[in-house]
Design a protein around this motif. Structure first.
Motif, short mmCIF file in Angstrom:
data_model
loop_
_atom_site.label_atom_id
_atom_site.label_comp_id
_atom_site.label_asym_id
_atom_site.label_seq_id
_atom_site.Cartn_x
_atom_site.Cartn_y
_atom_site.Cartn_z
N LEU A 1 -20.94 92.51 -48.03
CA LEU A 1 -20.30 93.18 -49.16
C LEU A 1 -21.06 94.48 -49.41
N VAL A 2 -20.38 95.61 -49.29
CA VAL A 2 -21.03 96.91 -49.41
C VAL A 2 -20.23 97.79 -50.36
N PRO A 3 -20.81 98.24 -51.48
CA PRO A 3 -20.07 99.16 -52.35
C PRO A 3 -19.65 100.41 -51.59
N GLY A 4 -18.41 100.83 -51.81
CA GLY A 4 -17.89 101.99 -51.11
C GLY A 4 -16.75 102.64 -51.87
N GLY A 5 -15.73 103.07 -51.12
CA GLY A 5 -14.66 103.88 -51.69
C GLY A 5 -14.95 105.34 -51.40
N LYS A 6 -13.93 106.10 -51.02
CA LYS A 6 -14.16 107.48 -50.60
C LYS A 6 -14.78 108.31 -51.72
N GLY A 7 -14.31 108.13 -52.94
CA GLY A 7 -14.86 108.91 -54.05
C GLY A 7 -16.33 108.59 -54.30
#
Length: 285
Positions: free
Chosen positions: A35-41
Motif C-alpha cells: 500500500l503506497v500513498p500516491g495519486g498524480k496530484g
C-alpha cells in the motif's frame, strides 16, 4: 523558492509486483503487495517540494481508513495541507501492476477526487498568490478550468499534465501556459497542443524535448539508471519541472529529467521521489 499550488488527486496505490503482467482472462501469481500513498496530484506536489519548491495542495480525501495516511504523507513531505478537505465516502485508489521490467498497468478509481467539484475563496486566493499552478486530469475538468482561469487572471503560470489523456475543449487549452505530456499523450492530443505556448514531451529513458512559443525545440538527454519501477517517474518529472520553471526551461528540464530518472530506481510512486540533495548530486556528475 518557487511558490506552487497543486490542484489535483490523491490516492492510495495498491501495488502488486509480478514477473509479467497477465493477459486477458489469465491469472498469474504475484510476488509482493504494498500500500503506497500516491495519486498524480499528490505525487507531483511531493516531487515539487522535494525539488525545492514551496508547495500547497488543494484536493480531497474520503472518510475511510486511507484518509489519515494520505494526509500524513503530504505533511511529512512538507506540503501544505490547509486546503485538503475531507469528503464523505472512499478516498481515491489506484490498482497498479508492476512487472520485472519496471513497466506498469494502472486502474484508477476517483473516490473523493471525483467530489472536488468547485474551489472556494481560500483555494482561489492561494492560487492567486502562487508563482505556478500545477494541475492534472484525475479531478473533475470544471475544477481544473476554474483553477486555470483564476491563475491566468492573476499572472500565475499554469502547468497542465493532461493525464489521463482525453480530448479537451479549446477553452481549457486557452488557459494553459505549459503542457507536460509523454509520447503517447502527445500523439493522441496532436494539433490541440499547438495552442499551448510551451510543450514538454517526455521520452522515457531518452529524456525529454521542449518546444517553445517560437517553435524552437530544446532536447534534454536522459539519465541512465537501473530501473525498478516507472510508476512515479512522470509525476516526479512534472513536479521537479514546476519547482524550477522560474529558473528557465533549460534548467527546469535538467532538474526534471534527473528527478524522473531517480524515481525509477525504487518501488512505489511517492516512496521513490528523490530529495533535492539526491537530484543535485546526480546533476553535478
Amino acid at each position: 523558492m518557487a511558490r506552487i499550488v497543486v490542484v489535483g488527486s490523491i490516492n492510495m496505490d495498491l501495488v502488486t509486483t509480478v514477473k509479467r503482467r497477465p493477459e486477458p482472462g489469465e491469472t498469474v501469481s504475484g510476488e509482493k503487495f504494498s500500500l503506497v500513498p500516491g495519486g498524480k496530484g499528490s505525487n507531483q506536489a511531493i516531487a515539487a517540494r522535494r525539488a525545492g519548491g514551496e508547495v500547497g495542495f488543494v484536493g480531497a480525501v474520503g472518510d475511510d481508513v486511507f484518509a489519515d495516511e494520505l494526509r500524513r504523507v503530504l505533511v511529512d513531505a512538507g506540503v501544505g495541507v490547509s486546503r485538503l478537505r475531507r469528503a464523505h465516502g472512499p478516498s481515491g485508489v489506484a490498482a497498479i501492476i508492476v512487472d520485472d521490467g519496471g513497466e506498469n498497468s494502472i486502474i484508477v478509481v476517483g473516490g473523493a477526487n471525483s467530489r472536488l467539484t468547485t474551489l472556494d475563496e481560500d483555494d482561489l486566493e492561494a492560487i492567486a498568490q502562487a508563482d505556478v499552478l500545477l494541475c492534472q486530469l484525475e479531478i473533475p475538468l470544471p475544477t481544473v478550468l476554474q483553477a486555470a482561469r483564476h491563475a491566468r487572471a492573476h499572472d500565475t503560470t499554469v502547468i497542465l499534465n493532461p493525464s489521463p489523456v482525453r480530448e479537451l475543449p479549446e477553452q481549457v487549452w486557452a488557459e494553459i501556459d505549459i503542457a507536460v505530456v509523454n509520447e503517447g499523450e502527445a500523439a493522441q492530443l496532436g494539433a490541440a497542443l499547438d495552442a499551448v505556448p510551451h510543450v514538454i514531451t517526455t521520452l522515457g529513458a531518452d529524456g525529454a524535448i521542449y518546444r517553445g512559443p517560437d517553435g524552437i525545440t530544446l532536447p534534454q538527454p536522459g539519465v541512465r539508471v537501473e530501473v525498478v519501477d516507472t510508476t512515479g517517474a512522470g509525476d516526479t518529472f512534472t513536479g521537479a519541472l514546476a519547482a524550477h520553471w522560474p529558473d528557465g526551461p533549460e534548467i527546469a528540464l535538467a532538474w526534471a529529467c534527473t528527478a524522473g530518472a531517480l524515481a525509477t530506481t525504487k518501488l512505489g510512486a511517492s516512496a521513490s521521489i528523490p530529495t533535492r540533495n539526491a537530484i543535485e548530486r546526480l546533476l553535478s556528475r
